[in-house]
Design a protein around this motif. Structure first.
Motif, PDB file in Angstrom:
ATOM      1  N   LEU A   7       0.847  -1.178   0.000  1.00 22.15           N
ATOM      2  CA  LEU A   7       0.000   0.000   0.000  1.00 22.15           C
ATOM      3  C   LEU A   7       0.888   1.234   0.000  1.00 22.15           C
ATOM      4  N   MET A   8       0.495   2.229  -0.772  1.00 28.14           N
ATOM      5  CA  MET A   8       1.149   3.539  -0.726  1.00 28.14           C
ATOM      6  C   MET A   8       0.177   4.497  -0.057  1.00 28.14           C
ATOM      7  N   ILE A   9       0.586   5.039   1.090  1.00 27.50           N
ATOM      8  CA  ILE A   9      -0.300   5.892   1.887  1.00 27.50           C
ATOM      9  C   ILE A   9       0.290   7.298   1.941  1.00 27.50           C
ATOM     10  N   ASP A  10      -0.458   8.270   1.426  1.00 22.05           N
ATOM     11  CA  ASP A  10      -0.030   9.670   1.430  1.00 22.05           C
ATOM     12  C   ASP A  10      -0.898  10.467   2.395  1.00 22.05           C
ATOM     13  N   LEU A  11      -0.255  11.158   3.346  1.00 21.21           N
ATOM     14  CA  LEU A  11      -0.953  12.015   4.299  1.00 21.21           C
ATOM     15  C   LEU A  11      -0.615  13.463   4.000  1.00 21.21           C
ATOM     16  N   ARG A  12      -1.625  14.311   3.961  1.00 22.86           N
ATOM     17  CA  ARG A  12      -1.421  15.742   3.722  1.00 22.86           C
ATOM     18  C   ARG A  12      -2.127  16.551   4.809  1.00 22.86           C
ATOM     19  N   HIS A  13      -1.392  17.469   5.410  1.00 23.72           N
ATOM     20  CA  HIS A  13      -1.965  18.369   6.414  1.00 23.72           C
ATOM     21  C   HIS A  13      -2.327  19.680   5.733  1.00 23.72           C
ATOM     22  N   SER A  14      -3.605  20.054   5.848  1.00 23.00           N
ATOM     23  CA  SER A  14      -4.066  21.288   5.218  1.00 23.00           C
ATOM     24  C   SER A  14      -3.898  22.467   6.161  1.00 23.00           C
ATOM     25  N   GLY A  15      -3.860  23.647   5.589  1.00 29.53           N
ATOM     26  CA  GLY A  15      -3.680  24.850   6.391  1.00 29.53           C
ATOM     27  C   GLY A  15      -4.800  25.114   7.365  1.00 29.53           C
ATOM     28  N   ASP A  16      -5.987  24.580   7.090  1.00 35.32           N
ATOM     29  CA  ASP A  16      -7.132  24.813   7.976  1.00 35.32           C
ATOM     30  C   ASP A  16      -7.201  23.805   9.118  1.00 35.32           C
ATOM     31  N   GLY A  17      -6.142  22.981   9.259  1.00 34.35           N
ATOM     32  CA  GLY A  17      -6.108  22.025  10.362  1.00 34.35           C
ATOM     33  C   GLY A  17      -6.751  20.689  10.067  1.00 34.35           C
ATOM     34  N   THR A  18      -7.218  20.492   8.856  1.00 26.47           N
ATOM     35  CA  THR A  18      -7.795  19.208   8.478  1.00 26.47           C
ATOM     36  C   THR A  18      -6.744  18.379   7.745  1.00 26.47           C
TER      37      THR A  18
END
Length: 394
Positions: A7-18
């Motif tokens: 599995l390739m798992i990509d996590l992204r943190h957005s500027g609005d905290g989500t």
């Protein structure tokens, strides 16, 4: 050698905290179709070598599915031995993750001596249960010495006490509340205790909390219609039941136990600590379950008639087996002893569905500003102890 993919798992943190996540897979989902045109006996022999993760569970599911398709009856002793083999494999996988992964999460080197300590009694138990390597064959019959099997189970139980709990299994089983788990973790004598203490101290207990639907019991006929139907490829890749993805894991199996319920209450749901607690509860109960099955064969079931073969319809068979990572399903269609259709539904496809439990939990983790990588790493292995994956945090 098995070809399991990753599995390739990509996590992204957005500027609005989500947080946002994406899960892609290189897992080859149609490998079992390579057995089409081969004899059923050959398929059952080769399939565990192709799927080397949870090989015992794969072998048990293959044998059972083919027996049902062929109308072959299995006896209660063989059924029990197959189940013990799968439970022993489940215990082995939990223990390996504990001695390899959990020290790494804590910044320690994984000890090779601990790894050997796990594998030696497991291999002794496997050999004692199936000395002739015939139990997982079609129509296989179990012949074993119960005394040697019970001795091997006892060695595994003592190992669990030493490297997981730091106390007797009887003492561990009295810990049925979040407070009792917290008290136990303060000893910090084993990797398990240190990990629970770290999760509590760093405020990670609720991490990955998300609503999840546990996979219910599904009748073989209903599942066979999906797995061996015209839309099987879509179902295997992104399985749903009742229009929703479901979770099948140690948590789904142990969610109703007192300790897991109370940890979920304390931490507000099925977050990281709840999942770790479920894994610990399962490890603590497995030696006793295996012991009970072996003793039950000779106390209550010796001489019982074979278990009638459950056939969905002529030439088709389905088996559902609870493996370390969750419910494994094999479906097969056989004609004149030759495999005409073979499908495997792995629990990973349920658990890491794009809209499933892991995806929602990882999205919550991605929304955190601190420790996202460390928490996500631990969370993935808490959901599925066997899956290969690569984690990228952006």
């Amino acid at each position: 050698m098995g070809i399991e993919g990753r599995l390739m798992i990509d996590l992204r943190h957005s500027g609005d905290g989500t947080g946002r996540i994406a899960i892609t897979s290189s897992r080859p989902l149609g490998l079992a179709r390579a057995f089409v045109g081969r004899s059923a006996d050959e398929a059952v022999l080769m399939l565990p070598m192709l799927f080397n993760v949870c090989a015992m569970a794969q072998g048990a599911a293959a044998a059972q599915a083919c027996e049902r398709a062929l109308g072959i009856e299995s006896d209660k002793t063989t059924d029990a031995v197959r189940r013990v083999l799968v439970l022993a494999e489940t215990l082995r996988e939990h223990l390996i993750r504990t001695v390899l992964d959990w020290p790494r999460f804590l910044g320690f080197e994984a000890g090779q001596s601990e790894m050997l300590a796990v594998m030696r009694p497991y291999e002794k138990l496997r050999r004692s249960l199936d000395p002739e390597r015939r139990v997982l064959a079609i129509g296989g019959r179990a012949r074993f010495d119960p005394a040697s099997v019970l001795e091997a189970i006892e060695v595994l139980a003592q190992l669990v006490e030493a490297i997981i709990f730091g106390e007797s299994l009887d003492a561990w089983r009295t810990r049925q509340s979040a407070e009792a788990l917290t008290d136990w973790s303060e000893e910090c004598a084993t990797p398990s205790q240190r990990l629970v203490r770290t999760v509590l101290n760093r405020g990670w207990a609720e991490a990955g909390r998300a609503t999840t639907q546990f996979l219910p019991h599904i009748e073989d006929g209903d599942l066979s219609a999906l797995l061996l139907g015209d839309s099987a490829a879509t179902f295997v890749a992104e399985p749903t039941w009742g229009g929703r993805p479901h979770e099948t894991s140690a948590l789904s199996r142990q969610a109703d136990t007192a300790l897991v319920r109370d940890v979920a209450r304390m931490s507000g749901g099925n977050g990281l600590l709840t999942r770790i607690a479920a894994r610990l509860v399962e490890v603590g109960c497995l030696p006793g379950v295996m012991r009970g099955l072996v003793e039950g064969v000779f106390r209550n079931e010796a001489g019982q008639p074979p278990t009638p073969a459950a056939r969905e319809r002529c030439g088709r068979g389905l088996a559902q087996v609870e493996a370390a990572r969750g419910r494994l399903v094999h479906g097969v269609a056989i004609e004149d002893g030759i495999v005409r259709r073979y499908e495997v539904l792995a629990p990973t496809e349920w658990n890491f569905h794009a809209d499933g439990a892991a995806a929602h939990g990882l999205a919550e983790i991605a929304g955190r500003q601190q420790d996202a990588r460390e928490i996500a790493d631990l969370f993935v292995t808490a959901v599925d102890p066997c899956v290969g994956y690569e984690l990228r945090v952006h």
